[in-house]
Design an enzyme around this catalytic site. Structure first.
Site, PDB file in Angstrom:
ATOM      1  N   SER A 405       0.836  -1.210   0.000  1.00 43.81           N
ATOM      2  CA  SER A 405       0.000   0.000   0.000  1.00 43.81           C
ATOM      3  C   SER A 405       0.862   1.248   0.000  1.00 43.81           C
ATOM      4  CB  SER A 405      -0.886  -0.001   1.248  1.00 43.81           C
ATOM      5  OG  SER A 405      -0.078  -0.136   2.404  1.00 43.81           O
ATOM      6  N   HIS A 426      -3.537  -3.471  -4.840  1.00 49.11           N
ATOM      7  CA  HIS A 426      -3.699  -2.886  -3.514  1.00 49.11           C
ATOM      8  C   HIS A 426      -5.117  -3.127  -3.042  1.00 49.11           C
ATOM      9  CE1 HIS A 426      -4.005   0.923  -0.822  1.00 49.11           C
ATOM     10  NE2 HIS A 426      -3.738  -0.158  -0.108  1.00 49.11           N
ATOM     11  N   GLU A 438      -7.045  -1.228  -6.115  1.00 51.93           N
ATOM     12  CA  GLU A 438      -6.196  -0.374  -6.960  1.00 51.93           C
ATOM     13  C   GLU A 438      -5.226  -1.286  -7.709  1.00 51.93           C
ATOM     14  OE1 GLU A 438      -4.651   2.393  -3.981  1.00 51.93           O
ATOM     15  OE2 GLU A 438      -5.676   4.015  -5.004  1.00 51.93           O
ATOM     16  N   ASN A 476      -4.651   6.769  -1.096  1.00 51.89           N
ATOM     17  CA  ASN A 476      -3.936   7.265   0.082  1.00 51.89           C
ATOM     18  C   ASN A 476      -3.234   8.584  -0.183  1.00 51.89           C
ATOM     19  OD1 ASN A 476      -4.801   5.245   1.729  1.00 51.89           O
ATOM     20  ND2 ASN A 476      -3.051   3.912   1.340  1.00 51.89           N
TER      21      ASN A 476
END
Ligand code: T1G
Length: 693
Positions: A405, A426, A438, A476
């Site tokens: 991640s 991800h 992802e 993120n």
């Protein structure tokens, strides 16, 4: 699109086609042409009509991609078609295969009878789009199966199988798919001979049913206007059909123009749009992956294994720790057993899934897998060792995926001899629940590997969104800017409960402080430490570090920004934290001020928009809609608002830009740099949506 007709004796067989889902499109002329042919056949000697379609399903309903700002141009044509079928001088029999959904089922409801293939699915899912069945469904379904059952089906939006539809009285016969044409013709002939009266039945609507439905809706955490209007329409079904249809049309038109429905329709179409990889050679076909190895049997590895097993894959779970493997296998088995106990999964299916799981303690067990996913500890040296070991053990053609991640996928690919087969996958925790995946495109990732990974995402029930390589990928990276505003707001005058409360009232599934307490404040802490080394110029608030330095990592330590007494999942505000925040502000020389909820929402949401514009401009995200799908499916952004970029379009980019500039005068060194793409689009009077191709 195509409408054709043929005769079998005195029975007209009218076929329509509009690939891929036979959407009842007004724009392409399908609806108008179908109405003309049905009327014409009814008036030119046919004694009955069989109405069918080509392709894999009867009809997926109105063409929601067609919807604009004028309900009458978009749905009135469907209502006219349905009126034409209902008013046909000769009996009409709908032959349903695959699925009849939304307007597609409403079309079939207007027929005098319905025959369904045993594999067909039927439903009125409009409520999931913030709509209601706007072409007679709220009036005809209650007349066919009763108000109570009709209300349940329309409020839930769920689909049912053919057998259940027959038991309800929704279809008159259910046959094997190969038998459908013959059965539909036979029923059409019978109706032609019997010539039953074409009167629309009445329906009695129990006032208590309506009152109870209204009370249940009012008691929901987030009452929905669509559900409230469906209840009103079913109440109106107790009166004259024409009056009921008028109520339905009025309320449908209101919903169609609502922000909530626009957001939900964007979410529906966006999930499918993001499956497309811009610029991919159409000759590249994805491989079908049947077997997987998952390395690491912790929370993520176990969750990933559950998702793959549920999708029918075989899974080898690899971990050097036998007791960790045993715990994971037990957790995986319990997950399926619990679903069986709740009636969501047959015992046979659960047993098959458990049987498809094997375990091993050596990377060599990955040798036969079509895809290998590493979900080991987020440490570069650990990843290096595992990836190099897998690279040596795997089949040369197998895909090697990392669930990282935060680490650089290109760097990870460099630990292997064949970076072209390396891709990032991800997953979001819990990996068997969260829909977002992802798919991280490395610099050398082969296009066929990408296409296969995106198709794999869809097959395991995820919303796969392609991302380039950057710190935090799409989700993120934006979340970092969202949190940056949270820390600033805490320093400037807000407190945790106010920030979380304001964003949850706006629609976020969970406030940011609660999210960080749930995920573990220490995770953010280690990221900030890493970034302080890698990006020393990037300003950070010390506030969250102060909380971590007290060992307050959130739920897992019983305290974070909130207190979790006796391990409770719902945190309570902690005066100690409030005092710490006030002390910190004073030490920073900041004079705290009252901050309104609106400012909290604007700064946090526009931070997502601004960073979203940057990731699109950098090519990290393919389109603005990809950013939307990440936030709707991985970060609890309210679907009714369509995602950060869609929401900004609805607000108007010039206004968003103006507000960001107003906030940009904020603290020294924390100034917001409006994203150039946002500035450019706002100046040109364009929207992010114009970039969604
Ligand atoms: N309108 C426009 N496009 C649609 C569509 C629709 N209703 N349904 C699917 N598509 C597109 C989808 O975007 C994708 O496009 C392709 O078709 C394949 O879809 C008057 C107002 C039918 C069960 O809510 O549930 O009727 O990416 O990948 O997995 O009262 O699509 O290929 O370009 O989902 O085989 C109500 C929505 C509409 C049903 C097929 N109907 N569709 O699933 O294919 S409102 C619905 C589905 C209405 C009336 C009201 C599923 C499906 P692309 P897909 P699939």
């Amino acid at each position: 699109m195509r409408v054709s007709t043929e005769r079998d004796g005195e029975i007209a067989i009218v076929t329509f086609a509009n690939p891929p889902v036979n959407a009842l499109s007004v724009g392409t002329g399908l609806v108008g042409e179908l109405a003309r042919v049905v009327a014409n056949e009814g008036a030119s000697g046919a004694r009955a009509i069989v109405l069918r379609s080509d392709g894999r399903l009867f009809s997926g309903g109105a063409d929601i991609a067609d919807f604009g700002d004028d309900p009458d141009s978009d749905v009135a044509g469907i209502r006219a078609l349905i009126d034409c079928v209902a008013a046909s001088k000769v009996p009409v029999v709908a032959a349903i295969h695959g699925a009849a959904l939304g307007g597609g089922l409403e079309l079939a409801l207007a027929a005098q009878a319905r025959v369904a293939a045993d594999s067909a699915k039927l439903g009125l899912p409009e409520v999931t789009l913030g709509l209601l069945p706007g072409a007679g469904g709220t009036q005809r379904l209650p007349r066919l199966i009763g108000a109570d059952k009709a209300l349940e089906l329309m409020l839930s939006g769920r689909t049912i199988g053919a057998a259940q539809a027959q038991a309800l009285g929704l279809v008159d016969a259910v046959v094997g798919e190969s038998e459908l044409p013959r059965a539909a013709l036979a029923l059409a002939r019978r109706l032609a001979d019997e010539a039953p009266p074409r009167t629309e039945r009445a329906v009695s609507v129990d006032a208590a049913t309506i009152a109870n439905a209204r009370a249940a809706e009012a008691a929901r955490a987030r009452p929905s206007l669509a559900r409230q209007h469906i209840i009103t329409c079913v109440e109106a079904a107790g009166s004259d059909l024409r009056d009921g249809l008028a109520v339905e049309a009025r309320l449908f038109n209101e919903l169609m123009l609502s922000e909530a429905s626009r957001g939900l329709r964007h979410a529906f179409l966006g999930e499918r749009m993001v499956q497309r990889i811009a610029g991919l050679d159409p000759a590249i076909r994805p491989r079908r992956l049947a077997s997987a190895a998952v390395v690491g049997s912790g929370t993520m590895g176990g969750g990933i294994a559950i998702a793959l097993l549920a999708a029918g894959m075989t899974v080898t779970l690899i971990d050097t720790q036998p007791d960790a493997l045993a715990r994971a296998v037990a957790r995986i088995g319990k997950t399926f057993d619990d679903q069986t106990a709740k009636g969501r999964l047959s015992a046979e299916a659960a047993a098959a899934r458990k049987a498809a799981l094997s375990t091993a303690t050596d990377l060599a067990a990955s040798a036969q897998a079509d895809i290998v996913i590493e979900a080991v500890f987020e440490d570069l040296d650990v990843k290096r060792s595992v990836l190099a070991g897998l690279d040596a053990a795997m089949r040369p053609d197998a895909i090697l995926a990392s669930n990282t991640s935060t680490l650089d996928v290109d760097r990870l690919a460099g630990f292997t001899r064949n970076p072209a087969r390396v891709v990032g996958l991800h997953f979001f925790s819990p990996a068997n629940i969260m829909r977002l995946l992802e798919v991280i495109r490395g610099r050398e990732t082969d296009p066929e590997v990408l296409a296969t990974a995106m198709d794999f995402a869809r097959r395991i029930g995820k919303v796969g969104v392609l991302s380039g390589v950057c710190d935090g990928f799409i989700g993120n990276r934006l979340f970092e800017e969202y949190l940056r505003q949270v820390w600033l707001l805490l320093e400037e005058g807000a407190l945790p409960a106010q920030i979380d409360g304001a964003l949850e009232a706006w629609g976020m599934a969970m406030g940011p402080l609660k999210v960080m307490d749930l995920a573990g404040q220490d995770i953010g802490w280690s990221i900030r430490k890493r970034r302080a080394v890698e990006q020393p110029g990037r300003p950070y608030s010390k506030l969250p570090d102060l909380v971590c330095e007290l060992g307050r990592f959130g739920q897992k330590t019983g305290a974070g920004f909130y207190l979790y007494p006796e391990g409770a999942r719902k945190g309570v505000p902690d005066p100690e934290i409030d005092a710490l925040i006030l002390r910190h502000s004073a030490e920073q020389g900041i004079e705290r001020r009252a901050i309104g909820d609106e400012e909290i929402v604007e700064r946090c949401v526009y931070a997502l928009v601004n960073e979203g514009a940057k990731v699109v401009a950098e090519g990290i995200a393919q389109r603005p809609v990809d950013v939307d799908m990440v936030y709707l499916n991985g970060y609890g952004f309210p679907a009714e608002r369509g995602g950060p970029m869609f929401y900004a379009d609805r607000i108007g980019l010039p206004h968003v830009l103006e507000r960001i500039r107003a906030f940009a005068a904020g603290r020294e060194g924390w100034a917001w740099e409006p994203a150039p793409l946002l500035v450019e689009l706002a100046a040109a009077g364009k929207s992010f949506g114009t970039l969604n191709r």
